[in-house]
Write an enzyme that holds these catalytic residues in place. Structure first.
Site, PDB file in Angstrom:
ATOM      1  N   LYS A   1       1.588   1.384  -7.339  1.00 16.38           N
ATOM      2  CA  LYS A   1       0.685   1.841  -8.393  1.00 16.38           C
ATOM      3  C   LYS A   1       1.350   1.760  -9.756  1.00 16.38           C
ATOM      4  CE  LYS A   1       1.135   6.397  -6.305  1.00 16.38           C
ATOM      5  NZ  LYS A   1       0.671   7.717  -6.082  1.00 16.38           N
TER       6      LYS A   1
ATOM      7  N   LYS B   1      15.226   6.216  -9.345  1.00 17.57           N
ATOM      8  CA  LYS B   1      14.476   6.857 -10.423  1.00 17.57           C
ATOM      9  C   LYS B   1      15.380   7.214 -11.590  1.00 17.57           C
ATOM     10  CE  LYS B   1      10.285   8.439  -8.203  1.00 17.57           C
ATOM     11  NZ  LYS B   1       9.450   9.564  -7.770  1.00 17.57           N
TER      12      LYS B   1
ATOM     13  N   LYS C   1       6.747  -4.251  -2.491  1.00 16.92           N
ATOM     14  CA  LYS C   1       5.615  -3.428  -2.076  1.00 16.92           C
ATOM     15  C   LYS C   1       4.520  -3.432  -3.150  1.00 16.92           C
ATOM     16  CE  LYS C   1       5.034   1.525  -1.353  1.00 16.92           C
ATOM     17  NZ  LYS C   1       5.639   2.816  -1.093  1.00 16.92           N
TER      18      LYS C   1
END
Ligand code: TRP
Length: 333
Positions: free
Chosen positions: A200, A115, A197
């Protein structure tokens, strides 16, 4: 234990629109676990502000997520479904646990590294201590089990380390939680890059099926899904595209990969993709209908939010008071 049942805690962030991966890998399992355990399912909005959010948008997404928990089949009378931000004990325990967590441990967290690479202009302290807040979430309810995806396993291991460290100093204060990794559907991948993966936050809208997608969109995305060379429907590592579609089909229908291979023996990719799309549409339709119903009933939702927030606060405060007393904070007269 609450009411003779083991305690389960899990939460999701109200960011982005949930995908089929979130549903099959998490929510659907949550519903199955909800009879067996005393469950706390939180909308973890405190976690969401490590990245700048528009206030109105954050509020709406949090409410939508809470409604979606219910729409997916979690009975809010049996499961404690609540906003993390409504229970102040989360932030209070997180502060205390910060003082029992080492910089070196947090520095090793791969999610923090990822992140901070992505948001170089806003590497705030909250992003760094995010796993400690997550530990507080879990430990406040004395959770025995925590269903998490593999990407959160490192955070859960840290939670266990913090709990054990604390218990070693102060006696048995916290239950040390175990991970629960669901089987079916835990691993749904991107439709465009099946080694990644389904996420979203994917920039390519064709990569993910969103729970809000209408039937035409679902069918189109399934038909456009990346497949592998060859033409047979086989569940094999060297066919990651087809393998992923089989995983989706199995998560939707409850069939096994072996049964699916047999069902589509001698049939082509086109026919199989059509069937995958239809299986998804069949799951999403009732979910979307219930979501619309629940969302429209504002009085009902508000009642649940209030009742469950109070219930969560009751259990969380019990643990927090014990911790405060053990640490040596003055008693409340
Ligand atoms: N960090 C989790 C995620 O991003 C969400 C979360 C917050 C969570 N607190 C939790 C999950 C406690 C399980 C238990 O997916």
């Amino acid at each position: 234990m609450i009411n003779d049942k083991k305690v389960l805690f899990s939460g999701m962030q109200a960011t982005g629109t949930l995908t089929l991966g979130n549903y099959a890998g998490a929510l659907k399992n949550w519903v199955q676990l909800s009879d067996q355990y005393q469950c706390f399912y939180s909308v973890v909005d405190l976690h969401s502000i490590t990245i700048r959010r528009d206030p109105a948008d954050l509020r709406k997404r949090a409410r939508d997520l809470l409604a979606l928990y219910i729409a997916a089949g979690l009975d809010p009378k049996k499961n404690c479904i609540y906003y993390q931000s409504h229970v102040s004990a989360h932030a209070e325990l997180a502060w205390i646990l910060n003082c029992f967590t080492y910089m070196g441990e947090l520095n090793r967290m791969t999610q923090f590294k990822d992140k901070s690479r992505k948001h170089q202009d806003n590497i705030n302290a909250g992003l760094f201590t995010y796993p400690v807040l997550m530990a507080a979430d879990i430990l406040l309810y004395q959770a025995d089990v925590v269903p998490v995806g593999l990407d959160q396993m490192q955070h859960l291991e840290l939670t266990r380390d913090i709990a054990q460290r604390f218990n070693k100093i102060y006696g048995d204060v916290f239950t040390v939680p175990e991970p629960y990794v669901g089987k079916a559907g835990a691993n749904i991948k991107s439709l465009q890059e099946p080694d990644k993966k389904m996420s979203k936050s994917d920039e390519n809208p064709n990569a993910s099926i969103y729970l809000t997608d209408d039937p035409d969109t679902v069918m189109r995305k399934c038909k456009r899904a990346v497949t592998d060379s060859g033409s047979e429907i086989l569940y094999r590592d060297d066919k990651p595209g087809i393998r992923n579609l089989i995983d989706i089909y199995c998560a939707m229908t409850g069939k096994t990969p072996g049964e699916t291979e047999k069902e589509f023996e001698g049939k082509g990719y086109g026919q199989f993709k059509e069937a995958v799309g239809e299986s998804v549409v069949a799951q999403l339709r009732p979910l979307q209908e219930r979501f619309a119903q629940v969302s429209a009933d504002k009085a009902y939702l508000s009642g649940i939010i209030k009742e469950n927030g109070e219930k969560a606060s009751y259990f969380a405060t019990k643990t927090l008071r014990k911790v405060q007393q053990k640490i040596g904070f003055p008693a409340r007269p």
